[in-house]
Write a protein that holds these residues in place. Sequence first.
Motif, short mmCIF file in Angstrom:
data_model
loop_
_atom_site.label_atom_id
_atom_site.label_comp_id
_atom_site.label_asym_id
_atom_site.label_seq_id
_atom_site.Cartn_x
_atom_site.Cartn_y
_atom_site.Cartn_z
N TYR A 110 0.84 -1.20 0.00
CA TYR A 110 0.00 0.00 0.00
C TYR A 110 0.87 1.25 0.00
O TYR A 110 1.97 1.25 0.55
CB TYR A 110 -0.91 0.02 1.23
N ASP A 170 -2.75 5.59 -0.30
CA ASP A 170 -3.71 4.56 0.08
C ASP A 170 -4.09 4.61 1.56
O ASP A 170 -5.25 4.53 1.92
CB ASP A 170 -3.15 3.16 -0.21
N ILE A 171 -3.06 4.72 2.42
CA ILE A 171 -3.30 4.63 3.86
C ILE A 171 -2.44 5.65 4.61
O ILE A 171 -1.47 6.17 4.07
CB ILE A 171 -2.98 3.22 4.41
N LYS A 190 -7.67 4.26 6.18
CA LYS A 190 -7.88 4.01 4.75
C LYS A 190 -8.32 5.32 4.10
O LYS A 190 -9.37 5.87 4.43
CB LYS A 190 -8.96 2.95 4.56
N LEU A 227 -10.83 -2.35 4.37
CA LEU A 227 -10.22 -2.42 5.70
C LEU A 227 -9.96 -3.87 6.11
O LEU A 227 -8.94 -4.19 6.71
CB LEU A 227 -11.12 -1.75 6.74
#
Length: 432
Positions: free
Chosen positions: A242, A256-257, A270, A277
């Motif tokens: 990610y 992404d995160i 998220k 998730l």
Amino acid sequence: MSVTIDSSLITGTYPDQHKIPGLVWFDDDKKQIITYGNGFFEILKLGFSNFAENIMHRYNNVDLNPKVKTIHEDLAQDKRKTASINALIYRGYDHHTLKVPKPIAKVSVLPEEYETAGPKMLSLGAFIRQDPNNKHIVKRLGLNDAFAVQELKYLLEKNILPEFTIMYLGENDHTVHKKGPTTTKGIEKLDKHLQEVLNMFPQWEDALNNYIWVIIGDSYQSSVKKDKKEALINLKEILSDYRVLKLGKAVSKDDDIVITANERMAYIYKINESLSLENIAQTLQTDSRIGWIAWKVNEMIHVISGAHEGSLIYNSGGPDKDVYNQTWSLKGNLSILDLTIKNKQIEYGDYPDGLARLYGAIHSQQGEFLIVDAKPGYEFIGESSPQHSGGAAHGSMHKADSLAPFIVTGTNKSIDGLRMVDLKKWILDILN
């Protein structure tokens, strides 16, 4: 973490109500990481001006939920004076001016002063003090034990100590982080400071006979293994598939995160709508050092663990009751949070008051996020978060981090529950 615990102490609520999620968290509305001070390098990347503004203004005057009352506000409504010495959470009804110390002014674009709301008497290091001759303002900008003790001695000497005073002595926390939980160096130093205070009285017994004293730790610290590779759970590495928001950078469509590590717990947000998730949680589940992972689906809290089959799903309200008279609806594998139920009575194991504390964290903020909790011996790290291998850390919900010493003299008033959120009512009951 300490700021969340302090908020619970002073408001008598968990973070679902007081809204301080941790030392580091992600503001979903403003799309930025908020830090109240989690290590020099993290502060540097997030911006020193932002950090300074957070602790001088935002923490008490914006982030701490105005819908909950602090103990200072409750007592002020009762026409009782209070004081706060070096406690970061201090909101009250009286207006004060915080002066920006020169070391901060030189490396920031902050105004020379900030208006803040606090108790009748407010001391916060070099920012504001009661004793104009308090010289202990160089070390950690006055946020040190010598400064705090001098402020309390000044109030005693001038006979202006109010009905309730809270004083924060934080240096032992730093010592234990470095040396581990068995060190006594910080306690010995703290003991000498307490002797300074007691020496203000003709006899030490006079202090005990005329005042109620409460000494409490904000939480315990548990040992972190010495081997860095083993001890430190690098969330960026585990979640390398990610794209992680870099510290100090604005959120972009490529991210992404967001990872905000709070020592032995972490929030993982998220920010890419197309992600799941649950999929992120399953990736984290493969690391045996992580105790459990939790997230919210609609109103239900889901918890999984690499050490246990299935999941635990629960919500507040329901047929089962715990020792604190809180009711819950639970289904699934109770072992994930070390729970047992006998005759509809919930008993806690490794995670004291775990259902309410996790509920409080899950409902502490907006956005879609995971909560991860480390097993004893391990600590989470993000991009530039501090690490304490060979020392100690806290932040997790495990009893190894959660329990705190509690020493009281001067009252026989019983307390309904031995939780941080119960202390505010207990103190108010004593004063009333």
